[in-house]
Design an enzyme around this catalytic site. Structure first.
Site, PDB file in Angstrom:
ATOM      1  N   GLU A  99      18.040  17.184   3.191  1.00  0.00           N
ATOM      2  CA  GLU A  99      17.097  18.608   2.395  1.00  0.00           C
ATOM      3  C   GLU A  99      17.554  19.772   2.381  1.00  0.00           C
ATOM      4  O   GLU A  99      18.181  19.711   3.930  1.00  0.00           O
ATOM      5  CB  GLU A  99      15.407  17.944   2.988  1.00  0.00           C
ATOM      6  CG  GLU A  99      14.461  17.237   2.235  1.00  0.00           C
ATOM      7  CD  GLU A  99      13.433  16.839   2.656  1.00  0.00           C
ATOM      8  OE1 GLU A  99      13.082  17.750   3.326  1.00  0.00           O
ATOM      9  OE2 GLU A  99      13.175  15.702   3.054  1.00  0.00           O
ATOM     10  N   GLU A 142      10.863  10.524   7.263  1.00  0.00           N
ATOM     11  CA  GLU A 142       9.770  10.955   8.217  1.00  0.00           C
ATOM     12  C   GLU A 142       8.952   9.987   9.055  1.00  0.00           C
ATOM     13  O   GLU A 142       7.863  10.127   8.987  1.00  0.00           O
ATOM     14  CB  GLU A 142       9.223  12.459   8.240  1.00  0.00           C
ATOM     15  CG  GLU A 142       9.736  13.458   7.707  1.00  0.00           C
ATOM     16  CD  GLU A 142      10.552  13.910   8.605  1.00  0.00           C
ATOM     17  OE1 GLU A 142      10.112  13.719  10.079  1.00  0.00           O
ATOM     18  OE2 GLU A 142      10.824  15.634   8.129  1.00  0.00           O
TER      19      GLU A 142
HETATM   20  C1  IPT Z   1      10.663  17.627   4.659  1.00  0.00           C
HETATM   21  C2  IPT Z   1       9.676  16.392   4.214  1.00  0.00           C
HETATM   22  O1  IPT Z   1      10.571  15.241   4.179  1.00  0.00           O
HETATM   23  C3  IPT Z   1       9.601  16.740   2.284  1.00  0.00           C
HETATM   24  O2  IPT Z   1       9.234  15.363   2.161  1.00  0.00           O
HETATM   25  C4  IPT Z   1       8.599  17.854   2.608  1.00  0.00           C
HETATM   26  O3  IPT Z   1       7.624  17.565   3.120  1.00  0.00           O
HETATM   27  C5  IPT Z   1       9.613  18.835   3.115  1.00  0.00           C
HETATM   28  O4  IPT Z   1       9.930  18.849   4.203  1.00  0.00           O
HETATM   29  C6  IPT Z   1       8.701  20.302   2.868  1.00  0.00           C
HETATM   30  O5  IPT Z   1       8.760  20.185   1.442  1.00  0.00           O
HETATM   31  S1  IPT Z   1       9.844  17.831   6.042  1.00  0.00           S
HETATM   32  C7  IPT Z   1       9.910  19.138   7.082  1.00  0.00           C
HETATM   33  C8  IPT Z   1       8.491  18.958   7.698  1.00  0.00           C
HETATM   34  C9  IPT Z   1      10.768  19.468   7.956  1.00  0.00           C
END
Ligand code: IPT
Length: 985
Positions: free
Chosen positions: A498, A422
């Site tokens: 993720e 990010e």
């Molecule tokens: C995404 C991040 O990469 C991760 O660090 C964590 O924050 C996660 O979301 C949520 O828990 S970014 C998200 C805005 C898609």
């Protein structure tokens, strides 16, 4: 005349504010756990002083004369905020300071640390004055270091190693190490990961003797050619020396290469060869794994085979120690992962403690090693001034890339490098990618944040919904603006770096993702967000423990419990989400036709055959095994499957629902679990569950004492028609219930386009439904109560009929619900809620268990007979919310200690929930300690539940798991039970 502004001019920026990565440190190099050179661990109890700003105290503490007797003591490694000096703070993306790069607030908590050490006798076998290196494995976020009064330099890059040459300064006794650590530095702009801000020296500090001719750096190149089964080894080292691999009969000069037959390394079969690198001054033990990673034909392959990531994102976290994670805890994480069929880790979002990767090599995990880089908070300002797109920061970015790659380059487990997380897009990322490719062409590159994929080798996304993943799987995703880049990206393998946000109850929808990963070659799996809840351990005055999240330390800016979104609770107890994930990703698929007595076994491993597993069947009638045995399964290779005949089912003593359970377990002990550990299972229905039956003639409804009707064993309020007693048991009357304490996934994320049901439900008033009794109709053998259940201020409603009948022993309730009006949303739940006496504290049920399940988190729910105290039916989500339902329950009993109790049976099967507080209590609680047992055990018997989804960050509930408001009919019977458990119908 000097202009006062000059004092603050850029060129005068203090080291913690300027963008340079370091001053005085050595070039980065490979980390190794041991060698024959002496080393001294400098972890221990240090002296510590906290100042409110970077300059509040002068640096005279670095000198011997300075008296630290009044200072506090602090363990190293540690974060000072977890030891009573200041407090932790949590933000997700927002910087907790003005976005004014590279400047930091004047309030910059600064920790001065001092430690005195003697060299061990015969240090390094020689005299002091010989070369030695002082290494810091992790300091957040910026340090300035002195040894024996001499300044060594400064560094930034919290989760990266930094070394200084110190040999000339050492003395046999009384060496004085002084370290000043600033919580905030320009580096903080590059470290905006979603986690607690935790300053301190949080990883090891070590003094390494560097004898003449010691290994400075080395790079093991160990590839595998799957076509001919050979491995090629070449080790570059500085200075040069020899490498021996006794098991392979290899004795090579560094730089020289040899090709010999080997067994390859993979996450499934982590074959390592012990080796030694020997230079004139040092012997370094190596563990070499031969493997080749490549993107071929649009697919990510290791050793010539497509791999499937069954992954998790792992932050380093310990509920008491923060990111100061000991070796034992790291190993525990990996054992838990292996035991739950997880085969991959993304080290979100920074390189882990270096020893963690040794364990990954040894136990077998695919690793995406991610650089310590995130600038997410620039999103809030339209990415203006984003350091990754500003040349002035590029040296800092390159320094970070190099520190990661050089440190971790020798691990076979590391299969992809990730530039960071990010950061938006920018030239700095391109520069990093270029540098990494040059230094290590043998590993593909990952970075999610640039949709064009200009700098990477795999297409990676986070939280894409199922439909989009399917389009990507077909290589039919929406085109990228630039035709050339589009073609390049479309030819790339795809991963979800993720997905499945494991915040609170959930994640839902895992099975459907897994089906896509197993259908489309391009979809090579994903990494659940995330491994562990980062709840910080706290205790109430009377010793009850609870976990703190954002806001609990009085932070003026914070993101609440968004920091608790893991598959493990903070104490590393697996959550139901982890149990579900284990089942969904099981590497052996078991299916078949239980009625026909056939079972199909498919090997879903990428490398291993099934010889390491043994298979067992059991035949269960009403949840009790009436026969079991071993199933002979051939050692199928990866991707192979077979169909087998099950034995003749044993004749049951009494009729009832019957099913086969077939399980695959470890045949022998492994490094991560013992023989018998379950890998995969399935249940195959053989005889269906019979419908509800009644025994004996229907009971007549009659007027009882007081204002009660009596029907069979039940007594009802004559005015409301509500059930008040069942035999001797007083009942808080069953009512239609639609409310649940919204889960984090119900609440949804503000950036999500999907409807946020938590908010909608509350706006609609589903938490304050009113029950208007429309009619109480007494029949000869029945009592029919019609109720309109509706929230205030709307004309929506649920027209509900409760029809009660009875026979000699059981009371039967037929419920019929017809929604009125145009319901704009699904219902949280649909069923009845009643209260029973608090003494009914033990639950036994026949149905899905042992853990909780919801419509889209039910893969791991296994039909059986389960017994648990009501207290143990609760899932202690860090922020309390709906939990604890059991799926597919055919019957459930709640018993007192003396064995007397109530029993309910359902047709169709129902969702069973029992707790010592109401949904409203659960909804009102912010922490587990807010929940207090009340005057009843509250029982929900649900015909339907809304799914869970993953909307706390990702997509909502899939259509097939939504509980649409629609006409529904279901039946339950109630009876009392005696201590003799054998007498059940
Ligand atoms: C995404 C991040 O990469 C991760 O660090 C964590 O924050 C996660 O979301 C949520 O828990 S970014 C998200 C805005 C898609």
């Amino acid at each position: 005349m000097s202009n006062p502004q000059d004092v603050l001019a850029e060129r005068d920026l203090p080291y913690y504010e300027d963008v340079s990565p370091a001053r005085g440190t050595l070039p980065p190099r490979a980390w190794f756990a041991s060698s024959d050179a002496a080393r001294l661990c400098l972890n221990g109890i240090w002296r510590f002083r906290l100042s409110p700003t970077a300059t509040a105290a002068d640096d005279s503490f670095a000198h011997r004369e300075f008296d630290v007797s009044g200072w506090d003591e602090l363990p190293v490694p540690a974060h000072w905020v977890l030891h009573g000096h200041g407090s932790p703070a949590y933000t997700n993306t927002p910087y907790p300071f003005p976005v004014d790069p590279p400047h930091l607030p004047t309030e910059n908590p600064t920790g001065d640390h001092r430690f005195t050490f003697d060299l061990p006798p015969g240090w390094g076998g020689g005299e002091t004055g010989q070369a030695a290196v002082l290494r810091f494995d992790g300091v957040e976020s910026c340090a300035r270091v002195w040894l024996n009064g001499q300044e060594l330099g400064t560094f930034k890059g919290s989760r990266l190693p930094h070394e200084f040459e110190v040999g000339g300064l050492l003395r046999p006794r009384g060496n004085l190490l002084a370290v000043r650590v600033h919580q905030w530095s320009s580096g903080s702009y590059l470290e905006d990961q979603d986690q607690w801000w935790l300053p301190g020296i949080f990883r090891d500090v070590t003094l390494l003797h560097r004898p003449e001719g010691a290994v400075r750096d080395f790079f093991v190149h160990a590839s595998y050619d799957h076509a001919d089964g050979t491995g090629t080894l070449r080790v570059e080292a500085e200075p040069g020396g020899r490498v021996t691999v006794p098991e392979l009969g290899l004795d090579l000069a560094t730089g020289e290469s040899a090709t010999v037959p080997v067994e390859p390394w993979s996450a499934e079969i982590p074959r390592l060869y012990d080796a030694v690198l020997e230079t004139d001054g040092e012997r370094v033990p190596l563990r070499i794994g031969f493997r080749t990673v490549a993107v071929q034909g649009g697919v990510l392959k290791v050793n010539g085979r497509r791999i499937l990531f069954r992954g998790v994102n792992r932050h380093e976290f310990h509920p008491e120690h923060g990111r100061a994670v000991d070796l034992e805890t790291m190993r525990r994480d990996l054992l838990l992962m292996k035991q739950h069929n997880i085969n991959a880790v993304r080290t979100s979002h920074y390189p882990p403690h270096p020893a963690f990767l040794d364990l990954c090599d040894e136990l077998g995990l695919w690793v995406i090693d991610e650089c310590d880089l995130e600038t997410h908070g620039f999103h809030a300002v339209g990415w203006r001034g984003n350091p990754v797109d500003d040349e002035r920061w590029t040296p800092a970015l390159l320094d970070r890339a190099a520190r990661m790659v050089e440190r971790d380059k020798n691990h076979p487990s590391v299969v992809l490098w990730s530039l960071g997380n990010e950061c938006g897009t920018g030239r700095g990322l391109t520069a990093m990618a270029r540098w990494i490719r040059e230094r290590d062409p043998a590993r593909p590159l990952h970075y999610e944040g640039d949709l064009s994929c200009a700098d990477v080798d795999v297409y990676s996304r986070m939280y894409a919904d199922h439909a989009e993943v399917e389009r990507i799987g077909r290589r039919a995703e929406a085109p990228w603006a630039d035709g050339e880049l589009d073609a390049r990206r479309r030819a790339m393998p795809f991963i979800l770096c993720e997905y499945a946000h494991a915040m609170g109850n959930g994640p839902g929808g895992l099975s459907e993702y897994q089906r896509l990963f197993e259908t489309y070659e391009r979809c090579q799996g994903g990494f659940v967000w995330e491994w562990i809840d980062h709840g910080i351990a706290r205790h109430t005055g009377d010793g009850e423990s609870w976990y703190a999240y954002g806001g609990d330390f009085g932070e003026e800016l914070h993101d609440g419990n968004f920091v608790c979104d893991g598959l493990l609770f903070p104490d590393r107890t697996p959550s139901p989400g982890l149990t579900e994930y284990k089942k969904v990703i099981e590497p052996v698929r078991i299916g078949g036709d239980g009625r026909a007595g056939t079972v199909r076994i498919a090997n879903g491993y990428d490398f291993a055959d099934l010889s390491g597993l043994s298979f067992h069947w059991s035949y269960e009638v009403e949840g009790l095994a009436v026969g079991h045995g071993e199933l002979a399964v051939p050692p199928l290779g990866p991707g192979e499957s077979t169909e087998l005949k099950l034995p003749e089912p044993p004749a049951p003593e009494r009729p009832g629902e019957a099913l086969w359970t077939v399980r695959a377990v470890l045949a022998g002990d492994t490094d991560w679990a013992g023989a018998g550990h379950e890998i995969a299972w399935a249940q195959l229905p053989a005889v269906p569950h019979p419908p509800l039956t009644s025994s004996g003639a229907p009971a007549l409804l009659r007027q009882g004492e007081g204002n009660l009707f009596v029907l069979g064993r039940g007594a009802f309020d004559t005015a409301t028609g509500e059930l008040r007693y069942l035999d001797g048991f007083e009942i808080v009357p069953p009512r239609l219930d639609v409310w649940r304490a919204p889960t984090d996934n119900d609440e949804g994320a503000e950036w999500q386009p999907d409807a946020r049901h938590g908010t909608i439900w509350r706006r609609l008033g589903l938490h304050r439904m009113r029950h208007r009794v429309v009619s109480v109709r007494e029949g000869e053998t029945e009592l029919v109560v019609r109720t309109r259940v509706a929230p205030a201020a709307t004309d929506l409603g649920l027209d509900t009929a409760f029809r009660w009948t009875a026979d000699g022993t059981a009371l039967r309730l037929d419920v019929s619900v017809v929604p009125e009006g145009d319901w704009p949303c699904p219902l949280p739940r649909l069923g009845v809620r009643l209260g029973v006496c608090t003494s009914l504290g033990l639950a036994e049920w026949y149905g899905g268990g042992p853990g909780e399940a919801y419509p889209d988190t039910r893969a791991a729910s296994r039909i059986g007979r389960w017994t648990l105290p009501v207290d143990a039916l609760q899932t202690p989500y860090v922020r309390p919310q709906e939990n604890g339902a059991r799926a597919d329950v055919r019957w459930a009993e709640l018993r007192r200690e003396d064995g007397m109790g109530l029993r309910v049976e359902g047709a169709p099967a129902f969702w069973f929930t029992a707790r010592r507080w109401t949904s409203e209590d659960l909804d009102a609680a912010a922490h587990t300690t807010d929940l207090r047992p009340g005057g009843a055990v509250w029982v929900n018997l649900d015909h339907g539940l809304h799914g869970i989804g993953s909307q706390s960050c990702g997509p909502g509930v899939l259509p097939q798991h939504r509980l649409t408001a629609a006409p529904a009919d279901f039946s339950l019977t109630f009876r009392t039970v005696e201590p003799d458990a054998g007498s059940r119908p």
